[in-house]
Scaffold this motif. Structure first.
Motif, PDB file in Angstrom:
ATOM      1  N   LEU A   1       0.832  -1.204   0.000  1.00  0.00           N
ATOM      2  CA  LEU A   1       0.000   0.000   0.000  1.00  0.00           C
ATOM      3  C   LEU A   1       0.870   1.258   0.000  1.00  0.00           C
ATOM      4  CD1 LEU A   1      -2.206  -1.395   2.873  1.00  0.00           C
ATOM      5  CD2 LEU A   1      -2.917  -1.251   0.487  1.00  0.00           C
ATOM      6  N   PRO A   2       1.790   1.383  -0.962  1.00  0.00           N
ATOM      7  CA  PRO A   2       2.727   2.502  -0.922  1.00  0.00           C
ATOM      8  C   PRO A   2       2.078   3.874  -1.023  1.00  0.00           C
ATOM      9  CG  PRO A   2       2.880   1.391  -3.022  1.00  0.00           C
ATOM     10  CD  PRO A   2       1.968   0.569  -2.158  1.00  0.00           C
ATOM     11  N   SER A   3       0.929   3.982  -1.686  1.00  0.00           N
ATOM     12  CA  SER A   3       0.315   5.295  -1.855  1.00  0.00           C
ATOM     13  C   SER A   3      -0.832   5.537  -0.873  1.00  0.00           C
ATOM     14  CB  SER A   3      -0.200   5.455  -3.289  1.00  0.00           C
ATOM     15  OG  SER A   3      -1.174   4.478  -3.559  1.00  0.00           O
ATOM     16  N   ALA A   4      -1.112   4.564  -0.010  1.00  0.00           N
ATOM     17  CA  ALA A   4      -2.216   4.704   0.949  1.00  0.00           C
ATOM     18  C   ALA A   4      -1.848   5.680   2.058  1.00  0.00           C
ATOM     19  CB  ALA A   4      -2.549   3.342   1.558  1.00  0.00           C
ATOM     20  N   LYS A   5      -2.856   6.381   2.553  1.00  0.00           N
ATOM     21  CA  LYS A   5      -2.649   7.218   3.734  1.00  0.00           C
ATOM     22  C   LYS A   5      -2.384   6.273   4.897  1.00  0.00           C
ATOM     23  CE  LYS A   5      -5.815  10.820   2.254  1.00  0.00           C
ATOM     24  NZ  LYS A   5      -7.086  11.481   2.533  1.00  0.00           N
ATOM     25  N   TRP A   6      -1.560   6.718   5.850  1.00  0.00           N
ATOM     26  CA  TRP A   6      -1.232   5.854   6.973  1.00  0.00           C
ATOM     27  C   TRP A   6      -0.879   6.669   8.205  1.00  0.00           C
ATOM     28  CZ3 TRP A   6       3.674   5.429   9.238  1.00  0.00           C
ATOM     29  CH2 TRP A   6       4.691   6.153   8.600  1.00  0.00           C
ATOM     30  N   ALA A   7      -0.902   6.002   9.350  1.00  0.00           N
ATOM     31  CA  ALA A   7      -0.511   6.594  10.625  1.00  0.00           C
ATOM     32  C   ALA A   7       0.142   5.503  11.464  1.00  0.00           C
ATOM     33  CB  ALA A   7      -1.733   7.148  11.343  1.00  0.00           C
ATOM     34  N   LYS A   8       1.140   5.882  12.247  1.00  0.00           N
ATOM     35  CA  LYS A   8       1.849   4.916  13.093  1.00  0.00           C
ATOM     36  C   LYS A   8       1.005   4.567  14.312  1.00  0.00           C
ATOM     37  CE  LYS A   8       6.417   4.126  15.018  1.00  0.00           C
ATOM     38  NZ  LYS A   8       6.442   2.752  14.631  1.00  0.00           N
ATOM     39  N   GLN A   9       1.053   3.293  14.710  1.00  0.00           N
ATOM     40  CA  GLN A   9       0.428   2.797  15.927  1.00  0.00           C
ATOM     41  C   GLN A   9       1.502   2.168  16.802  1.00  0.00           C
ATOM     42  OE1 GLN A   9      -2.511   0.014  14.252  1.00  0.00           O
ATOM     43  NE2 GLN A   9      -4.029   1.181  15.395  1.00  0.00           N
ATOM     44  N   ALA A  10       1.164   1.842  18.031  1.00  0.00           N
ATOM     45  CA  ALA A  10       2.139   1.258  18.953  1.00  0.00           C
ATOM     46  C   ALA A  10       2.722  -0.054  18.434  1.00  0.00           C
ATOM     47  CB  ALA A  10       1.503   1.037  20.315  1.00  0.00           C
ATOM     48  N   ARG A  11       1.878  -0.934  17.871  1.00  0.00           N
ATOM     49  CA  ARG A  11       2.354  -2.246  17.410  1.00  0.00           C
ATOM     50  C   ARG A  11       2.210  -2.429  15.916  1.00  0.00           C
ATOM     51  NH1 ARG A  11      -0.532  -6.445  21.125  1.00  0.00           N
ATOM     52  NH2 ARG A  11       0.630  -7.865  19.824  1.00  0.00           N
TER      53      ARG A  11
END
Length: 83
Positions: free
Chosen positions: A24-34
């Motif tokens: 998913l290189p172009s997907a929006k994302w956000a970091k989570q703890a795990r």
């Protein structure tokens, strides 16, 4: 399959960030703890709602908090690749 290739593939399949970059290189994302929260491949997503994280057993767990889709790394790969 060479032992080194198999080791690299296994390592990549348990790293949520590597999966995000590969599938998913172009997907929006956000970091989570795990893991990471990404735009869901099962539905049209305007903001990240799909969790890709390391489960208690060390495998990848996938869950969309919007549409309810769940699975493992193989179901994520299948959805992204249209299988």
């Amino acid at each position: 399959m060479s032992p080194d290739y198999a080791r690299e593939l296994r390592a990549a399949l348990v790293d949520p960030n590597a999966i995000r970059l590969a599938l998913l290189p172009s997907a929006k994302w956000a970091k989570q703890a795990r893991g990471v929260l990404v735009s869901c491949p099962w539905h049209d997503d305007r903001s990240p709602s799909c969790s890709v994280r390391v489960a208690c057993d060390g495998t990848i767990s996938v869950k969309c908090f919007s549409c309810g889709a769940t699975g493992d790394v193989l179901s994520l790969i299948a959805q992204v690749r249209g299988l």
